[in-house]
Write a protein that holds these residues in place. Structure first.
Motif, PDB file in Angstrom:
ATOM      1  N   ARG A  15     -11.537 -10.966   3.418  1.00  0.00           N
ATOM      2  CA  ARG A  15     -10.289 -11.625   3.796  1.00  0.00           C
ATOM      3  C   ARG A  15      -9.387 -10.562   4.417  1.00  0.00           C
ATOM      4  O   ARG A  15      -9.283  -9.446   3.908  1.00  0.00           O
ATOM      5  CB  ARG A  15      -9.615 -12.199   2.539  1.00  0.00           C
ATOM      6  CG  ARG A  15      -8.272 -12.870   2.780  1.00  0.00           C
ATOM      7  CD  ARG A  15      -7.565 -13.111   1.448  1.00  0.00           C
ATOM      8  NE  ARG A  15      -8.258 -14.043   0.595  1.00  0.00           N
ATOM      9  CZ  ARG A  15      -7.980 -15.347   0.510  1.00  0.00           C
ATOM     10  NH1 ARG A  15      -7.003 -15.842   1.244  1.00  0.00           N
ATOM     11  NH2 ARG A  15      -8.650 -16.124  -0.304  1.00  0.00           N
ATOM     12  N   LEU A  67      -5.455  -9.857   5.541  1.00  0.00           N
ATOM     13  CA  LEU A  67      -4.086 -10.338   5.419  1.00  0.00           C
ATOM     14  C   LEU A  67      -3.115  -9.301   5.961  1.00  0.00           C
ATOM     15  O   LEU A  67      -3.407  -8.114   5.959  1.00  0.00           O
ATOM     16  CB  LEU A  67      -3.725 -10.613   3.948  1.00  0.00           C
ATOM     17  CG  LEU A  67      -4.613 -11.551   3.150  1.00  0.00           C
ATOM     18  CD1 LEU A  67      -5.290 -10.776   2.031  1.00  0.00           C
ATOM     19  CD2 LEU A  67      -3.811 -12.701   2.577  1.00  0.00           C
ATOM     20  N   GLN A  78       0.316 -12.943   5.093  1.00  0.00           N
ATOM     21  CA  GLN A  78      -0.134 -13.834   6.156  1.00  0.00           C
ATOM     22  C   GLN A  78      -1.639 -13.690   6.320  1.00  0.00           C
ATOM     23  O   GLN A  78      -2.143 -12.588   6.530  1.00  0.00           O
ATOM     24  CB  GLN A  78       0.591 -13.473   7.459  1.00  0.00           C
ATOM     25  CG  GLN A  78       0.409 -14.500   8.545  1.00  0.00           C
ATOM     26  CD  GLN A  78       1.371 -14.278   9.696  1.00  0.00           C
ATOM     27  OE1 GLN A  78       1.492 -15.108  10.581  1.00  0.00           O
ATOM     28  NE2 GLN A  78       2.070 -13.159   9.702  1.00  0.00           N
ATOM     29  N   LEU A  79      -2.369 -14.786   6.187  1.00  0.00           N
ATOM     30  CA  LEU A  79      -3.824 -14.746   6.328  1.00  0.00           C
ATOM     31  C   LEU A  79      -4.182 -14.682   7.808  1.00  0.00           C
ATOM     32  O   LEU A  79      -3.823 -15.564   8.584  1.00  0.00           O
ATOM     33  CB  LEU A  79      -4.447 -15.988   5.682  1.00  0.00           C
ATOM     34  CG  LEU A  79      -5.978 -16.072   5.726  1.00  0.00           C
ATOM     35  CD1 LEU A  79      -6.603 -14.906   4.956  1.00  0.00           C
ATOM     36  CD2 LEU A  79      -6.458 -17.405   5.154  1.00  0.00           C
ATOM     37  N   ASN A 132      -0.903 -16.331  -0.506  1.00  0.00           N
ATOM     38  CA  ASN A 132      -1.436 -15.106   0.114  1.00  0.00           C
ATOM     39  C   ASN A 132      -0.713 -13.866  -0.388  1.00  0.00           C
ATOM     40  O   ASN A 132      -1.340 -12.820  -0.609  1.00  0.00           O
ATOM     41  CB  ASN A 132      -1.318 -15.197   1.639  1.00  0.00           C
ATOM     42  CG  ASN A 132      -2.252 -16.238   2.223  1.00  0.00           C
ATOM     43  OD1 ASN A 132      -3.306 -16.525   1.671  1.00  0.00           O
ATOM     44  ND2 ASN A 132      -1.853 -16.817   3.343  1.00  0.00           N
ATOM     45  N   TRP A 165      -1.969  -4.150   7.699  1.00  0.00           N
ATOM     46  CA  TRP A 165      -2.934  -5.170   7.307  1.00  0.00           C
ATOM     47  C   TRP A 165      -3.736  -4.675   6.111  1.00  0.00           C
ATOM     48  O   TRP A 165      -3.877  -3.468   5.879  1.00  0.00           O
ATOM     49  CB  TRP A 165      -3.891  -5.502   8.449  1.00  0.00           C
ATOM     50  CG  TRP A 165      -3.216  -6.043   9.679  1.00  0.00           C
ATOM     51  CD1 TRP A 165      -1.961  -6.580   9.774  1.00  0.00           C
ATOM     52  CD2 TRP A 165      -3.768  -6.071  11.003  1.00  0.00           C
ATOM     53  NE1 TRP A 165      -1.703  -6.951  11.066  1.00  0.00           N
ATOM     54  CE2 TRP A 165      -2.782  -6.658  11.843  1.00  0.00           C
ATOM     55  CE3 TRP A 165      -4.983  -5.690  11.547  1.00  0.00           C
ATOM     56  CZ2 TRP A 165      -2.990  -6.845  13.199  1.00  0.00           C
ATOM     57  CZ3 TRP A 165      -5.191  -5.874  12.903  1.00  0.00           C
ATOM     58  CH2 TRP A 165      -4.207  -6.453  13.719  1.00  0.00           C
TER      59      TRP A 165
END
Length: 290
Positions: free
Chosen positions: A188, A190, A195-196, A216, A249
């Motif tokens: 994943r 983010l 925020q995905l 998230n 990120w």
């Protein structure tokens, strides 16, 4: 009878209790070691994905600088426009390309409002990058997140202006989607504000366009604290994080607890079985020959 009772008590203290204690410590140590190995393995994968994404971001910046150099050194405004349009056709992931000179005068293209906000600082210093954001309703090109970027144009050590663009983030999907650990382990990506941006699990991928959410943000904080977190499907997962160098990120490798800790739990059950069996054998032999 008293001798038999004393013998059983002695057997318990000398044989059974030490054996049980050793079994408990061995099981606890083996389980913690197995869990630690799972986290360490997932951590290595998370770091590898983060490095691939960082390389992608760095290559995009380098490509933009090369494009900006060609446009800034064009002989006239018309040639600059033609060159920039050719790049836009060749690299559709770059939207709203524009080049300005060192005075802020537009040489070619038309920047977006998001990229334009980065221009004053980029003219005074190093390159600037905006936060990732969901695609605008009127966005052209692939419907995905994008971030604005303003990169200085430097040729032979001399500044020639700034190139601005909105960069489509479809390029980061592949290194994320390629990761599969066991049957339930996915990557994943983010932003640090929750925020995905990408997800390897198709069932979770549909939440990419929601923007910043509490769920998230909770996954980000839980992963950084080394906690087991709950994904959007209500499943508990082991979340192992790694920051992406150079951008705000976070890569999170998540694997369902039942699968991630399954080998450790199976090992613990096996050790308990053999520990109890050893105790029963010791007690039986003690009763027979004591």
């Amino acid at each position: 009878m008293k001798a038999r009772t004393y013998g059983l008590i002695t057997l318990a203290f000398v044989g059974v209790l030490p054996l049980l204690g050793f079994g408990y410590l061995a099981i606890d140590r083996a389980e913690r070691t197995a869990i630690s190995e799972v986290r360490a393995g997932n951590r290595e994968i998370a770091l590898s994905v983060a490095e691939r994404i960082a390389a992608f971001a760095a290559s995009e910046r380098e490509l933009l600088r090369s494009m900006g150099s060609a446009v800034a050194l064009a002989p006239d405004r018309e040639a600059a426009e033609v060159t920039l349009r050719a790049y836009a056709l060749s690299y559709p992931r770059f939207r709203n390309l524009a080049v300005v000179d060192d005075d802020g005068a537009l040489l070619a293209g038309e920047p977006s409002a998001h990229a334009g906000q980065l221009l004053p600082e980029a003219l005074e210093g190093e390159g600037r990058r905006g936060q990732a954001r969901p695609a605008d309703e009127d966005a052209s090109g692939a419907f995905s997140h994008a971030f604005s970027i303003a990169e200085p144009i430097v040729v032979a050590g001399e500044r020639h202006g700034v190139i601005l663009a909105d960069v489509d983030l479809t390029g980061i999907w592949k290194p994320v989607n390629d990761i599969l650990i066991g049957k339930t382990g996915f990557a994943r990506l983010l932003s640090t504000d929750g925020q995905l941006l990408a997800h390897g699990n198709p069932d979770e991928r549909r939440f990419v366009f929601e923007g910043v959410t509490e769920e998230n943000a909770g996954i980000v904080s839980g992963a950084l604290l080394g906690q087991v977190v709950e994904n959007r499907q209500g499943r508990e997962v082991v979340a192992t994080p790694a920051f992406v160098p150079g951008v705000p990120w976070l890569v999170v490798i998540e694997q369902q607890v039942s699968e991630a800790f399954g080998p450790a739990q199976a090992l613990a059950r096996s050790l308990w079985f053999w520990s109890i069996a050893a105790v029963l054998v010791a007690v039986g032999v003690g009763l027979m020959f004591g």
